[in-house]
Design an enzyme around this catalytic site. Sequence first.
Site, short mmCIF file in Angstrom:
data_model
loop_
_atom_site.label_atom_id
_atom_site.label_comp_id
_atom_site.label_asym_id
_atom_site.label_seq_id
_atom_site.Cartn_x
_atom_site.Cartn_y
_atom_site.Cartn_z
N LYS A 52 0.84 -1.20 0.00
CA LYS A 52 0.00 0.00 0.00
C LYS A 52 0.88 1.26 0.00
O LYS A 52 0.61 2.22 -0.72
CB LYS A 52 -0.92 -0.02 1.24
CG LYS A 52 -1.99 -1.12 1.14
CD LYS A 52 -2.72 -1.39 2.45
CE LYS A 52 -3.68 -2.56 2.27
NZ LYS A 52 -4.36 -2.98 3.50
N GLN A 96 -4.75 -1.44 9.85
CA GLN A 96 -4.54 -2.79 9.30
C GLN A 96 -5.03 -3.82 10.33
O GLN A 96 -4.58 -3.84 11.47
CB GLN A 96 -3.05 -2.99 8.99
CG GLN A 96 -2.73 -4.26 8.27
CD GLN A 96 -3.29 -4.33 6.84
OE1 GLN A 96 -3.24 -3.35 6.11
NE2 GLN A 96 -3.82 -5.47 6.46
N ASP A 119 -11.26 2.48 4.00
CA ASP A 119 -11.58 1.06 3.86
C ASP A 119 -13.08 0.83 3.72
O ASP A 119 -13.51 -0.26 3.34
CB ASP A 119 -11.10 0.29 5.10
CG ASP A 119 -9.70 -0.27 4.92
OD1 ASP A 119 -9.34 -0.57 3.76
OD2 ASP A 119 -8.98 -0.42 5.91
#
Length: 304
Positions: A52, A96, A119
């Site tokens: 990422k 994460q 997200d």
Amino acid sequence: MALILDGKQVRDRILASLRPRVEKLAEAARPPGLAVVLVGHNPASEIYVRGKVKACEELGIHSEKHLPTSDVTTEELLFLIRSLNERPDIDGILVQLPLPEQVDEDAVLMALDPVKDVDGFHPVNVGHLVAGRPGPRPCTPSGIMRLFQHYKIDLAGKRAVVIGRSGIVGKPMALLLLYANATVTICHSRTRGLAAECGRADVLVAAIGRPAFLTGEFVAPDAVVVDVGINRLKDRQSVERIFPGDPEKLEELGLKGSVLVGDVHPAALSQCAAYTPVPGGVGPLTIAMLMSNTVEAAERRLGF
Ligand code: NDP
């Protein structure tokens, strides 16, 4: 011969379309900013985060990593999230998962400013998705929708079966397919007659997390198969069983210590109409859509 749905090609298209938007933001105001929170040492998470951050660098998006140790408390993480919420130069915050056991994951995700939730996991954004309103969508399913668009796979009226009901993949995937007018069935570990359900699918999305679980009887000959699963085979016996007579896979095991395989058995893939490979299918799309959500968040916050 089955058509291979190339996630890398679609990723490159998505990133190419984002580049001028990032440049425009950088010239007029500032580059988009993404903060990634990675707790402790989870090798798989570290690989994902590396991917990422690299994608941000290549696009010109400002990225920064926050790396609390694995003994971090919920309070400490909440403090970090709140400080990132307040930063004007940060448009997206990504936590994460998974978080360590002592951390209240729900409290941490709830603390995110929904506007910075790239997200699409915050309940406010889940609500937008369920209501069919605009908002950031979870990256993996929205990337899969881009793949369908790219390959002109018309979903209207098709029987779509999604295996898996997680908030990250299965549930949002089913909703996006529904909005594309597919007739959607969601399967899970308690589904009876799974093979028969899957065997009726025109479009089959597997998001289970079990190596090569779906064998030939699960896949119709004319089906389009999207294999979301990322599973690591670490022993020679499993590699030989799933990839018989494939010396390259054994070599890969020797070199890397593991071999990747999806949820669909490789032998089942050759008999369908089209499929996403593992690796090189869904994974690249997930990162591309994270970049897309970050750019959109920046544009919204900067009034573009
Ligand atoms: P979860 O573990 O959260 O969900 C797995 C789902 O599979 C659950 O709904 C579970 O059912 C279902 N399931 C488990 N076993 C069976 C079974 N025997 N029969 C039918 N259904 C079953 O996983 P995620 O959704 O987070 O991820 C799924 C996979 O996708 C993983 O391999 C993950 O690594 C991969 N992934 C890949 C991404 C990418 O970018 N390529 C991104 C995100 C995930 P139940 O709810 O009943 O327990």
